[in-house]
Design a protein around this motif. Structure first.
Motif, PDB file in Angstrom:
ATOM      1  N   SER A  23       0.860  -1.184   0.000  1.00 51.08           N
ATOM      2  CA  SER A  23       0.000   0.000   0.000  1.00 51.08           C
ATOM      3  C   SER A  23       0.892   1.228   0.000  1.00 51.08           C
ATOM      4  O   SER A  23       1.949   1.226   0.651  1.00 51.08           O
ATOM      5  CB  SER A  23      -0.861  -0.001   1.272  1.00 51.08           C
ATOM      6  N   GLU A 119     -10.007  -7.480  -1.220  1.00 44.67           N
ATOM      7  CA  GLU A 119      -9.259  -6.424  -0.541  1.00 44.67           C
ATOM      8  C   GLU A 119      -8.464  -7.046   0.605  1.00 44.67           C
ATOM      9  O   GLU A 119      -8.997  -7.860   1.355  1.00 44.67           O
ATOM     10  CB  GLU A 119     -10.222  -5.362  -0.006  1.00 44.67           C
ATOM     11  N   GLY A 120      -7.228  -6.676   0.715  1.00 42.00           N
ATOM     12  CA  GLY A 120      -6.399  -7.218   1.792  1.00 42.00           C
ATOM     13  C   GLY A 120      -5.656  -8.495   1.403  1.00 42.00           C
ATOM     14  O   GLY A 120      -4.801  -8.979   2.160  1.00 42.00           O
ATOM     15  N   ASP A 138      -5.507  -5.118  -5.253  1.00 39.93           N
ATOM     16  CA  ASP A 138      -6.339  -6.013  -4.427  1.00 39.93           C
ATOM     17  C   ASP A 138      -7.751  -5.450  -4.363  1.00 39.93           C
ATOM     18  O   ASP A 138      -8.049  -4.523  -3.624  1.00 39.93           O
ATOM     19  CB  ASP A 138      -5.724  -6.248  -3.029  1.00 39.93           C
ATOM     20  N   ASN A 141      -9.292  -1.909  -3.348  1.00 40.00           N
ATOM     21  CA  ASN A 141      -8.496  -1.288  -2.296  1.00 40.00           C
ATOM     22  C   ASN A 141      -7.329  -0.442  -2.817  1.00 40.00           C
ATOM     23  O   ASN A 141      -7.431   0.790  -2.879  1.00 40.00           O
ATOM     24  CB  ASN A 141      -8.021  -2.398  -1.345  1.00 40.00           C
ATOM     25  N   GLN A 142      -6.211  -1.086  -3.163  1.00 42.93           N
ATOM     26  CA  GLN A 142      -5.001  -0.326  -3.495  1.00 42.93           C
ATOM     27  C   GLN A 142      -4.332  -0.870  -4.749  1.00 42.93           C
ATOM     28  O   GLN A 142      -4.488  -2.048  -5.099  1.00 42.93           O
ATOM     29  CB  GLN A 142      -3.979  -0.412  -2.329  1.00 42.93           C
ATOM     30  N   TYR A 174     -15.064   2.681  -6.554  1.00 39.15           N
ATOM     31  CA  TYR A 174     -14.445   1.351  -6.666  1.00 39.15           C
ATOM     32  C   TYR A 174     -13.042   1.374  -7.288  1.00 39.15           C
ATOM     33  O   TYR A 174     -12.372   0.343  -7.309  1.00 39.15           O
ATOM     34  CB  TYR A 174     -15.331   0.435  -7.518  1.00 39.15           C
ATOM     35  N   ARG A 176      -9.426   1.379  -7.605  1.00 41.90           N
ATOM     36  CA  ARG A 176      -8.270   1.280  -6.690  1.00 41.90           C
ATOM     37  C   ARG A 176      -7.122   2.186  -7.126  1.00 41.90           C
ATOM     38  O   ARG A 176      -6.352   2.668  -6.306  1.00 41.90           O
ATOM     39  CB  ARG A 176      -7.804  -0.174  -6.600  1.00 41.90           C
ATOM     40  N   HIS A 179      -7.917   5.380  -5.507  1.00 39.25           N
ATOM     41  CA  HIS A 179      -7.721   5.344  -4.049  1.00 39.25           C
ATOM     42  C   HIS A 179      -6.247   5.493  -3.696  1.00 39.25           C
ATOM     43  O   HIS A 179      -5.869   6.271  -2.818  1.00 39.25           O
ATOM     44  CB  HIS A 179      -8.289   4.047  -3.457  1.00 39.25           C
ATOM     45  N   SER A 180      -5.396   4.725  -4.379  1.00 37.98           N
ATOM     46  CA  SER A 180      -3.968   4.777  -4.061  1.00 37.98           C
ATOM     47  C   SER A 180      -3.372   6.142  -4.403  1.00 37.98           C
ATOM     48  O   SER A 180      -2.549   6.664  -3.662  1.00 37.98           O
ATOM     49  CB  SER A 180      -3.211   3.690  -4.840  1.00 37.98           C
ATOM     50  N   ARG A 242     -17.048  -4.631  -9.949  1.00 37.09           N
ATOM     51  CA  ARG A 242     -17.179  -4.402  -8.499  1.00 37.09           C
ATOM     52  C   ARG A 242     -18.621  -4.110  -8.067  1.00 37.09           C
ATOM     53  O   ARG A 242     -18.894  -3.977  -6.884  1.00 37.09           O
ATOM     54  CB  ARG A 242     -16.313  -3.221  -8.058  1.00 37.09           C
TER      55      ARG A 242
END
Ligand code: NCD
Length: 317
Positions: A23, A119-120, A138, A141-142, A174, A176, A179-180, A242
């Motif tokens: 991350s 995620e994770g 993932d 998420n990232q 959704y 990623r 988000h990152s 997603r």
């Protein structure tokens, strides 16, 4: 140590050896700037510094750029790649757990890049092995290596990151890559316009983070006038895979179609980025617009991933 890298911070370079890249939150601003600096040197540095190194590429979700640019990167560094691009052909199809897959694959390679819908999952993979694990995405998420190549592209196209006005357009819920990148831009002095349908707003947790670090942002549903005066428009695909309910996807799938008609309204400075793949959100009629940077952006992915692999596998120490 090669001539080109003599003046880089050696301790910092060593600190990347064997490290997981899960991350962008795991990295300090200085470390991110260091990665971008090393990547810039890889534009001219062509030596195969990882002979015999094997990268395992485990792709449980579709990918073109991330997987192929990692494959290109390790091969240009003198190493090789093994793995799968479709979980249907791996023993996951027989019910094997991620932990078991990683425990087996670690014996076949020096580092692992993984893309997985959960995620994770990349963190779980990293905790299952001593080998360095790189998150190739993932779930929602990232996507940290996308962020590195995005920042690298921003610097290359604009000569700076601080002071820029950056718009994000499309699926901010959704995506990623968004988000990152938003998370990482919290280290910088930027202004943001968040353009999305109401149902696909940037998650509250990220909006709160922007507030808490003092980044000024505003939310919009229409491209114009929000995109006027921006330096960068980071466009994204609506992430069909997603959506829990495909009817919700159908409602928003074609909501944005950026084409040349916006150009007279947005000013001279607007650079258009996209992590790709695009569906209908950017018209091909923009491809020969000089500030359409998305193909240069995906090409930068190889340079950045060569630098990252060389650091993580100790190739330039
Ligand atoms: C992105 C991803 O997989 O998150 N693609 C990529 O890695 N370049 C964006 C997307 O799929 O829309």
């Amino acid at each position: 140590m090669h001539e080109l890298f003599k003046d880089i911070d050696q301790d910092r370079a060593r600190s990347f050896k064997g490290r997981d890249i899960i991350s962008p939150l795991d990295f300090e601003k200085d470390e991110i700037l260091f990665l971008l600096d090393v990547a810039r040197r890889f534009e001219t540095f062509r030596e195969p510094v990882l002979p015999g190194c094997i990268l395992a590429a485990l792709f449980f979700e579709p990918s073109t750029r991330t997987r192929l640019s990692f494959e290109s990167a390790i091969q240009r560094l003198g190493g090789s790649v093994l793995g799968f691009a479709d979980k249907g052909v791996s023993s996951v199809a027989k019910g094997e757990t991620l932990y078991d897959t990683i425990r087996v694959v670690e014996a076949y390679c020096d580092a692992i890049v993984i893309r997985h819908p959960l995620e994770g999952s990349a963190r779980v993979a990293a905790e299952s092995t001593e080998r360095p694990v790189i998150n190739g995405g993932d779930g929602a998420n990232q996507h940290p290596t996308q962020t590195l190549l995005d920042l690298y592209t921003i610097r290359k196209e604009k000569d700076r990151i601080d002071g820029l006005r950056i718009g994000f357009l499309g699926d901010l819920k959704y995506g990623r890559a968004v988000h990152s990148l938003v998370d990482t831009l919290c280290h910088f002095d930027v202004e943001m316009k968040l353009i999305s349908p109401k149902t696909l707003r940037l998650p509250a947790q990220l909006r709160e983070k922007l507030d808490s670090v003092g980044i000024s942002f505003s939310e919009h549903e229409e491209i114009l006038p929000a995109a006027a005066g921006l330096d960068i428009l980071y466009t994204t695909r609506i992430q069909k895979e997603r959506f829990p309910d495909l009817l919700d996807y159908e409602r928003v799938k074609s909501v944005y179609q950026v084409d040349r008609t916006i150009l007279p309204e947005v000013g001279e400075e607007l650079t258009i980025m996209h992590p790709l793949p695009r569906v209908t959100e950017i018209s091909p009629d923009l491809d020969d617009y000089p500030r359409a940077a998305y193909f240069r952006q995906s090409a930068n992915g190889v340079t950045v991933r060569r630098a990252l692999l060389a650091l993580v596998l100790g190739g330039i120490l």
